[in-house]
Design a protein around this motif. Structure first.
Motif, PDB file in Angstrom:
ATOM      1  N   ALA A 138      55.131  52.304  60.308  1.00  0.00           N
ATOM      2  CA  ALA A 138      54.867  53.598  59.690  1.00  0.00           C
ATOM      3  C   ALA A 138      53.589  53.563  58.868  1.00  0.00           C
ATOM      4  N   ARG A 139      53.373  52.425  58.146  1.00  0.00           N
ATOM      5  CA  ARG A 139      52.147  52.288  57.362  1.00  0.00           C
ATOM      6  C   ARG A 139      50.907  52.291  58.266  1.00  0.00           C
ATOM      7  N   THR A 140      51.009  51.562  59.369  1.00  0.00           N
ATOM      8  CA  THR A 140      49.894  51.538  60.321  1.00  0.00           C
ATOM      9  C   THR A 140      49.664  52.911  60.937  1.00  0.00           C
ATOM     10  N   TYR A 141      50.779  53.577  61.261  1.00  0.00           N
ATOM     11  CA  TYR A 141      50.706  54.914  61.848  1.00  0.00           C
ATOM     12  C   TYR A 141      50.048  55.890  60.870  1.00  0.00           C
ATOM     13  N   LYS A 142      50.432  55.788  59.593  1.00  0.00           N
ATOM     14  CA  LYS A 142      49.858  56.652  58.564  1.00  0.00           C
ATOM     15  C   LYS A 142      48.362  56.391  58.409  1.00  0.00           C
ATOM     16  N   THR A 143      47.988  55.122  58.393  1.00  0.00           N
ATOM     17  CA  THR A 143      46.564  54.768  58.266  1.00  0.00           C
ATOM     18  C   THR A 143      45.753  55.325  59.424  1.00  0.00           C
ATOM     19  N   THR A 150      61.766  46.260  57.997  1.00  0.00           N
ATOM     20  CA  THR A 150      60.422  45.824  57.578  1.00  0.00           C
ATOM     21  C   THR A 150      59.384  46.159  58.640  1.00  0.00           C
ATOM     22  N   LYS A 171      45.397  59.096  59.090  1.00  0.00           N
ATOM     23  CA  LYS A 171      44.392  59.427  58.084  1.00  0.00           C
ATOM     24  C   LYS A 171      42.983  59.207  58.640  1.00  0.00           C
ATOM     25  N   SER A 209      59.639  48.500  60.871  1.00  0.00           N
ATOM     26  CA  SER A 209      59.489  49.960  60.927  1.00  0.00           C
ATOM     27  C   SER A 209      58.573  50.463  59.813  1.00  0.00           C
ATOM     28  N   ILE A 210      58.748  49.878  58.627  1.00  0.00           N
ATOM     29  CA  ILE A 210      57.890  50.266  57.499  1.00  0.00           C
ATOM     30  C   ILE A 210      56.435  49.922  57.794  1.00  0.00           C
ATOM     31  N   GLU A 211      56.210  48.734  58.335  1.00  0.00           N
ATOM     32  CA  GLU A 211      54.840  48.320  58.664  1.00  0.00           C
ATOM     33  C   GLU A 211      54.253  49.207  59.751  1.00  0.00           C
TER      34      GLU A 211
END
Length: 434
Positions: free
Chosen positions: A18-23, A12, A26, A14-16
């Motif tokens: 990754a989501r922050t990293y992606k944001t 969980t 972008k 790691s997913i968060e």
């Protein structure tokens, strides 16, 4: 099971992450796109500006050359006309002489042929020839005495022009000055800029601003300072700011800086209306003490002075000073008093005396004169509480005429914002607050 829970938690997280990293990626891609767009758009604008400028120069220079050619041709025509006229007059005189001589020759030949038959004709011819003055000839100017027109053309002109043209115009990768700070002020925004080209010697700066909804920039400041407070800014409205500079000894302005967005959420400083002894400007930031016999403190409309800000008063005109005069800040309004020299207030009198909670300080500032600027700065030193309540200690700096008085002001109760006010006992005092 505990191991599974740990793996789920780690997954969980790691997913968060990754989501922050992606944001964030972008967001940076968006910033990169804006940077690319700025380069492309500024390059296109620069090309258009260069083409237009040099086309205008060609048109202007061509017209100047045509006008100069016309002027020189007119000078040739005038010299030719004025020089030919006396020659024409001389030619007419010579042609008249030739005609007279032809007539005289004909008469002479006739008289000679009739010499034996009619001696009188020969006598008349001789008398006529004596009156014509055959030995008098008109002057004809020599070639060195008449104009010989020529064009005096300086061949170095093209070399000089080529030298100037080869150095005319420059292309810069970035403007020599950029805005480095936008800080909100009550009813305004403090704009600070700096040079990014250290080799550029700046003489003046020019600051402009506009609402983002408006297409027209307005001048806010032209001068040698590197910061300026733009006043009369509508709260919670975005404004664009840009600045340029002018090199030492030059007339043209540099390219504009990259526009920056700024806004203020702070209400403007305003004097409170309703007192007969003070006249206010339309924006209520200027107060004039009139000739009313009433004496009272003029307060601000609201408590708009906060810690960390600089409150500035500029005295435009002065009247007769009085030791009870005051300009300063206070906790709350007390409409029953005629001076800020009271408890829970700090102020300066027109004679430069500083009062803290109604008590006169030993340190003084220069007397207030026309054009004087008085500043109040405050910062929190300590906030404490005891059995008797809480209190707040503020470090206060009052400045005037390049001098300062610094002291600690103890307030019995914490206060987020303060009122400001002034009181003058004679007419003629005019004060601007910002």
């Amino acid at each position: 099971m505990d191991g599974l829970d740990g793996l789920l938690l780690e997954a969980t997280e790691s997913i968060e992450a990754a989501r922050t990293y992606k944001t964030e990626l972008k967001h940076r891609l968006q910033g990169l796109s804006q940077a690319r767009r700025q380069i492309k758009e500024s390059a296109a604008q620069t090309r258009d500006a260069l083409r237009q400028h040099f086309q205008d120069m060609k048109t202007t220079v061509s017209k100047m050359l045509d006008d100069r050619l016309v002027t020189l041709m007119q000078q040739v025509d005038l010299i030719e006309h004025e020089s030919i006229k006396p020659l024409d007059d001389c030619q007419k005189l010579l042609e008249l002489g030739v005609s007279t001589a032809d007539g005289l020759l004909c008469e002479g030949e006739v008289a000679l042929s009739c010499n034996s038959e009619d001696p009188q004709k020969l006598c008349n011819f001789t008398n006529k020839a004596l009156h014509i003055q055959l030995d008098s000839l008109p002057e004809v100017p020599s070639l060195v005495e008449v104009p010989c027109l020529s064009a005096q053309l300086d061949d170095t002109f093209l070399a000089i022009a080529r030298g100037h043209i080869s150095k005319h115009g420059e292309v810069a990768s970035r403007p020599p000055v950029q805005i480095e700070l936008l800080m909100e002020r009550p009813g305004g925004i403090l704009v600070r800029w700096c040079k990014v080209d250290e080799d550029f010697v700046a003489q003046d700066y020019r600051l402009q601003y506009r609402k983002t909804s408006s297409g027209h920039f307005e001048d806010a400041y032209v001068g040698s300072e590197s910061e300026f407070i733009v006043l009369h800014i509508d709260p919670n409205v975005d404004y664009q700011f840009r600045v340029c500079t002018r090199g030492d000894g030059r007339q043209e302005w540099s390219p504009w800086s990259v526009p920056q967005l700024g806004h203020t959420s702070l209400l403007p400083h305003e004097w409170s209306p309703g007192l007969d002894c003070y006249s206010l400007s339309s924006r209520r930031n200027i107060a004039l003490r009139n000739d009313s016999p009433q004496h009272s403190v003029l307060y601000s409309k609201a408590a708009t002075y906060y810690l960390g800000q600089t409150l500035t008063f500029r005295v435009e005109t002065t009247g007769v000073p009085d030791r009870r005069d005051s300009i300063g800040v206070c906790v709350g309004k007390d409409d029953g008093l005629d001076s800020l020299q009271r408890d829970q207030a700090v102020c300066i009198s027109s004679n430069g005396v500083v009062y803290v909670n109604g008590k006169e300080m030993t340190n003084q500032l220069p007397p207030i004169a026309p054009g004087s600027t008085i500043t109040f700065d405050m910062k929190l030193v300590s906030l404490a509480a005891n059995n008797e309540g809480s209190h707040q200690r503020r470090r206060v700096t009052i400045g005037s005429a390049n001098r300062e008085v610094v002291f600690d002001w103890l307030l019995e109760q914490p206060c987020d914002s303060l009122y400001f006010g002034c009181s003058f006992f004679h007419q003629g005092w005019k004060v601007v607050v910002f």
